[in-house]
Design an enzyme around this catalytic site. Structure first.
Site, PDB file in Angstrom:
ATOM      1  N   ASP A 180       0.853  -1.184   0.000  1.00  0.00           N
ATOM      2  CA  ASP A 180       0.000   0.000   0.000  1.00  0.00           C
ATOM      3  C   ASP A 180       0.893   1.238   0.000  1.00  0.00           C
ATOM      4  OD1 ASP A 180      -1.898   1.901   0.444  1.00  0.00           O
ATOM      5  OD2 ASP A 180      -2.871   0.838   2.085  1.00  0.00           O
ATOM      6  N   ASP A 240      -3.823   7.099  -3.578  1.00  0.00           N
ATOM      7  CA  ASP A 240      -3.747   6.058  -2.551  1.00  0.00           C
ATOM      8  C   ASP A 240      -4.236   4.772  -3.216  1.00  0.00           C
ATOM      9  OD1 ASP A 240      -4.053   4.458  -0.309  1.00  0.00           O
ATOM     10  OD2 ASP A 240      -5.377   5.843   0.766  1.00  0.00           O
ATOM     11  N   HIS A 265     -12.114   5.875   2.391  1.00  0.00           N
ATOM     12  CA  HIS A 265     -12.150   7.216   2.989  1.00  0.00           C
ATOM     13  C   HIS A 265     -12.041   8.265   1.909  1.00  0.00           C
ATOM     14  CE1 HIS A 265      -7.749   7.210   2.250  1.00  0.00           C
ATOM     15  NE2 HIS A 265      -7.865   5.921   2.501  1.00  0.00           N
ATOM     16  N   HIS A 309      -6.928  11.471   4.972  1.00  0.00           N
ATOM     17  CA  HIS A 309      -8.283  11.161   5.423  1.00  0.00           C
ATOM     18  C   HIS A 309      -9.047  12.457   5.609  1.00  0.00           C
ATOM     19  CE1 HIS A 309      -6.345   7.329   6.876  1.00  0.00           C
ATOM     20  NE2 HIS A 309      -7.248   6.947   6.015  1.00  0.00           N
ATOM     21  N   GLU A 344     -11.194   1.121  -0.791  1.00  0.00           N
ATOM     22  CA  GLU A 344     -10.333  -0.001  -0.460  1.00  0.00           C
ATOM     23  C   GLU A 344     -11.134  -1.013   0.331  1.00  0.00           C
ATOM     24  OE1 GLU A 344      -7.129   1.134   2.268  1.00  0.00           O
ATOM     25  OE2 GLU A 344      -8.274   2.945   2.678  1.00  0.00           O
ATOM     26  N   GLU A 374      -7.004  -1.471  -3.523  1.00  0.00           N
ATOM     27  CA  GLU A 374      -7.486  -0.102  -3.356  1.00  0.00           C
ATOM     28  C   GLU A 374      -7.204   0.757  -4.582  1.00  0.00           C
ATOM     29  OE1 GLU A 374      -5.451   1.991  -0.233  1.00  0.00           O
ATOM     30  OE2 GLU A 374      -6.964   3.552  -0.128  1.00  0.00           O
TER      31      GLU A 374
HETATM   32 CO   LIG Z   1      -6.452   4.423   1.751  1.00  0.00          CO
END
Ligand SMILES: [Co+2]
Length: 450
Positions: free
Chosen positions: A223, A234, A303, A311, A336, A431
């Site tokens: 990640d 992300d 998110h 976030h 994700e 994700e």
């Molecule tokens: Co994330």
């Protein structure tokens, strides 16, 4: 990066079956339709060998490595340059026009179908061109770096080696090595590289001296984040080498794609969670004679993302539960999902590596001098972007743990400990980052790989 009860990144799989021969440089092509030459892209692609002439105009390298037939090279978008191995050519050189590949564009449905052609929405979309190019540039870096990672990650490598490879690739391709004050806030690594193995679902990154070596039977979530001007991509994938995990990875990949499909303007996040759960639970995986229904990890979520902050405050659940919060025009979401053979619930465990300055940090007097100076380093180099201990080490900081812990206990910096399911379980994650543009939904991090 993840947030407990809301979380993290994506991943992809690398086990034999899942891995695809992706063409290099812009894996993305498939997504936006240009450059679909899988075959000839081979010349730039795999030649792993280094140096890739393209970068410096030395086309001889093609001959050395590949030898074979090779045909018309060309085909590269935006010019003749190609990525090196390891990746060190900035994407701004590969796309010198400043126009980056578009992600996967998906038309809105139902009441929002009008948006695709509506003149007002199209105008709004055009006004966002700088934002879109920054996002697409970051996404292109993500694709190129992960393509390298997917090719190179093998059992026997240390997590440190993998993390540094991903981060140095990200720094080189964004053109931001992050060593001068403020540089990492302009672009570069968006958050610490998560390399979370087996029952560890998220937020594990090696600290200095970590000797962990990836094993044949491991399932690792990769990640990582890339940003340009605080526009954070992300995206995460999962790597496994034993095909017995194929269904686990397939469940999570399908669940994430379900979430991406359901997401849209005016959609309630609770409805997305319910759809994700249904998809995830439709899979079973058999490990060593025992069958497991794949469970979503119910206290991890997708998110929203805002500039310089991973976030934003909204969560996208991965189980049903009735959250009525709606997605809105212009928002950015990391979709994700995490699947598990364990409880489907994570708790904090192990040594912390990930931290971030709170956007609304309290202004409290700091008695510890080392905390004051460390706070200054954090503000100047990361702002509110998440960082890990290794990033402080490379800036020349040392003996900072007391100060760092003081900042955490003062509520100025937040620690994001690793999140783990029960021992002996296996977890997977995928994700993507999506942009809810006025006209279409753009899955900006989409590639040929996942
Ligand atoms: Co994330």
């Amino acid at each position: 990066m993840a947030a407990k009860a809301a979380d993290e990144l994506s991943k992809l799989t690398v086990n034999g079956s899942a891995i695809k021969p992706n063409p290099q440089v812009n894996g993305t092509d498939g997504a936006n339709g240009h450059l679909s030459d899988q075959d000839d892209s081979e010349d730039d692609k795999g030649d792993d060998t280094t140096a890739t002439g393209g970068a410096n105009g030395n086309s001889a390298s093609g001959a050395s490595k590949k030898k074979k037939k090779k045909k018309p090279k060309k085909k590269k978008a935006g010019g003749a340059k190609v990525q090196s191995d390891p990746p060190r050519v900035a994407v701004s050189q590969l796309f010198s026009s400043g126009t980056y590949p578009v992600g996967e564009e998906v038309e809105y449905k139902n009441d929002n179908a009008y948006r695709t052609t509506n003149e007002e929405k199209r105008h709004l979309d055009r006004m966002n061109n700088d934002f879109l190019q920054e996002y697409r540039q970051a996404a292109e870096v993500h694709r190129q770096v992960r393509q390298w990672a997917q090719t190179k990650i093998k059992p026997g490598m240390s997590l440190t080696e993998i993390a540094e490879g991903i981060e140095d690739g990200t720094r080189a391709l964004t053109g931001h090595w992050g060593l001068e004050e403020g540089d990492n806030i302009k672009g570069g690594v968006g958050f610490p590289t998560g390399l979370s193995i087996n029952h560890i679902a998220a937020h594990y990154s090696p600290n200095a001296g970590n000797k962990w070596v990836l094993g044949e039977q491991d399932v690792m979530k990769v990640d990582f984040g890339v940003h340009i001007n605080g526009r954070i991509v992300d995206s995460a994938f999962t790597v496994a080498f034993d095909p017995k995990y194929d269904n686990l990875l397939a469940a999570v990949k399908d669940a994430t794609n379900t979430g991406i499909r359901e997401a849209g303007i005016d959609v309630r996040v609770g409805d997305i969670g319910a759809a994700i759960q249904e998809t995830m639970e439709s899979y079973e995986v058999e490990l060593d004679g025992k069958t497991y229904q794949v469970k979503p990890i119910r206290n991890l979520n997708g998110h929203d993302i805002v500039q310089h902050s991973i976030h934003g405050g909204k969560s996208v659940p991965i189980v049903k539960g009735g959250d009525q919060t709606k997605m809105e025009e212009g928002e950015i979401f990391a979709i994700e999902t995490f699947g598990s053979t364990g409880r489907g619930y994570v708790v904090d465990d192990l040594e912390v590596s990930h931290y971030a300055l709170h956007a609304d940090a309290p202004n409290v007097p700091l008695r510890v001098q080392s905390a004051r100076s460390l706070l200054n380093v954090i503000k100047k180099n990361f702002g509110t972007l998440p960082f890990c201990r290794r990033y402080l080490d490379r800036l020349g900081q040392d003996k900072y743990l007391l100060g760092l812990n003081n900042l955490v206990s003062s509520g100025i910096v937040e620690a994001y400990p690793p999140l783990v399911d029960v021992k002996g379980s296996y977890t997977a994650q995928f994700e993507h980052t999506i942009l809810l543009r006025p006209t279409v939904k753009e899955v900006v991090s989409r590639g040929d790989d996942y």
